[in-house]
Design a protein around this motif. Structure first.
Motif, PDB file in Angstrom:
ATOM      1  N   PRO A  36       0.817  -1.217   0.000  1.00 15.34           N
ATOM      2  CA  PRO A  36       0.000   0.000   0.000  1.00 15.34           C
ATOM      3  C   PRO A  36       0.849   1.264   0.000  1.00 15.34           C
ATOM      4  N   THR A  38       0.228   5.917  -0.293  1.00 15.30           N
ATOM      5  CA  THR A  38      -0.714   7.040  -0.376  1.00 15.30           C
ATOM      6  C   THR A  38      -0.012   8.257  -0.960  1.00 15.30           C
ATOM      7  N   LYS A  40      -0.508  12.241  -1.090  1.00 20.47           N
ATOM      8  CA  LYS A  40      -1.245  13.282  -0.392  1.00 20.47           C
ATOM      9  C   LYS A  40      -1.800  14.319  -1.375  1.00 20.47           C
ATOM     10  N   SER A  81      -5.278   6.789  -1.767  1.00 24.12           N
ATOM     11  CA  SER A  81      -4.636   5.578  -1.260  1.00 24.12           C
ATOM     12  C   SER A  81      -4.690   4.480  -2.317  1.00 24.12           C
ATOM     13  N   TYR A  82      -3.553   3.831  -2.524  1.00 25.27           N
ATOM     14  CA  TYR A  82      -3.439   2.822  -3.569  1.00 25.27           C
ATOM     15  C   TYR A  82      -2.825   1.531  -3.015  1.00 25.27           C
ATOM     16  N   GLU A  83      -2.891   0.496  -3.844  1.00 24.47           N
ATOM     17  CA  GLU A  83      -2.202  -0.752  -3.563  1.00 24.47           C
ATOM     18  C   GLU A  83      -1.489  -1.204  -4.831  1.00 24.47           C
ATOM     19  N   SER A 127     -11.415   2.433   7.830  1.00 24.07           N
ATOM     20  CA  SER A 127     -10.953   2.965   6.551  1.00 24.07           C
ATOM     21  C   SER A 127     -11.833   4.094   6.016  1.00 24.07           C
ATOM     22  N   LYS A 164     -10.198   3.902   0.325  1.00 20.67           N
ATOM     23  CA  LYS A 164      -9.784   4.208   1.695  1.00 20.67           C
ATOM     24  C   LYS A 164      -9.799   5.721   1.905  1.00 20.67           C
TER      25      LYS A 164
END
Length: 326
Positions: A36, A38, A40, A81-83, A127, A164
């Motif tokens: 994961p 993120t 901003k 937010s990523y994965e 989340s 998220k």
């Protein structure tokens, strides 16, 4: 001499471009857990790629920044937010960032829950951004729809996906929109002889069916029993409505005094449907309410194995009660 230098520069540039192109199509990592990260809000391209690298994703930030610039994606990255999954290439990662393919979280709303239970589940989902936490039920409903005054039953039980950090209001709006879609579709294909004036009436009936049984095979017949009672002006006399009307006073047992204590939800003392649904009904209960079984039964009693025994007269019903519950 100048021509030779120019040729060397062109050659080095081509080699570098070829190297970046090759790198862009190789997986950032081949196997292992999802990683994961993120970005901003308000981040520059340089800051964005550095945040990705700092999260331990394993991608070279300088090369990723260069790739973003030469592919004209540098100013198009979306914060969030990523994965990163195993096998993802830098080129695919940039596409993910440009499209805003955020990491997906989920929340499951269970059939038969009350709205109170749904709110508890939403509040417990770490989340989500809890924008509605301080709102009363009425204030929350005002942000979703002006058409109703009570939220019970107005949210469809399902699993909802969200990015998220999304607002919890988004989940409520999704669940309400899906409820209206399912309810209105079922209403359009209803049996027109049913004693419902509005889709909301059908929703109330569906919530009663939902609480009366979890057995799929019995839902339509139970709906048929209650429809029969409504048609002849008989009291519904269903315990789940009494329990709902008792609120926090219900401690797992219904006593005779509870059945005679009048509340808007006591269907032993008041005729017709209760004023609102008593739970969040699922698709099968909505279908049962709008397509009840054709039956002459007016009574039913639980057998103790999850199924029900249906009777068309009080004498037979009393015998079934003696057999299964005494």
């Amino acid at each position: 001499m100048f021509k030779k230098l120019l040729l060397w520069m062109i050659l080095l540039g081509a080699l570098a471009a070829g190297g970046v192109a090759y790198w862009a199509k190789q997986p950032v990592f081949e196997a292992g857990a999802v990683r994961p990260f993120t970005i901003k809000p308000g981040s520059t391209l340089a800051s964005s790629v550095q945040q990705i690298a700092d999260a331990g994703v394993g991608v070279n930030p300088e090369l990723l920044e260069l790739l973003a610039r030469v592919t004209d994606k540098g100013g198009k990255l979306k914060a969030g937010s990523y994965e990163l999954k195993p096998g993802t290439t830098p080129l695919r990662l940039l596409t993910q960032l440009v499209r805003g393919e955020f990491a997906q979280e989920s929340l499951t709303v269970i059939e038969g829950w009350t709205f109170r239970q749904m709110r508890q589940a939403v509040a417990a989902q770490a989340s989500l951004k809890h924008d509605t936490a301080a709102l009363s039920d009425a204030e929350l409903l005002e942000k979703i729809t002006p058409d109703y005054t009570m939220p019970e039953g107005l949210f469809f039980p399902d699993t909802y996906l969200f990015a998220k950090g999304s607002s919890d209001l988004q989940v409520y709006k999704q669940a309400h929109a899906l409820l209206l879609k399912r309810l209105n579709q079922a209403w359009e294909g209803r049996d027109t002889s049913l004693p419902y004036k509005t889709p909301y009436d059908a929703l109330i009936m569906a919530s009663i069916v939902e609480k009366e049984t979890g057995r799929r095979a019995d839902r339509s017949t139970i709906a048929g029993v209650f429809v029969n009672r409504l048609k002849i002006g008989m009291l519904l006399q269903t315990d789940p409505t009494v329990i709902y009307g008792m609120g926090d006073q219900y401690q797992g047992i219904i006593r005779k005094r509870d059945l005679t204590a009048d509340t808007p939800y006591n269907t032993y003392t008041r005729g017709g449907l209760p004023p609102t649904p008593i739970a969040l009904p699922g698709a099968e209960s909505i279908a049962a309410a709008l397509h009840p079984a054709q039956t002459d039964a007016l009574y039913f009693v639980a057998r103790g194995d999850g199924s029900s025994h249906f009777s068309s007269n009080l004498g037979e019903h009393n015998q079934a009660v003696n057999q299964y519950q005494r």
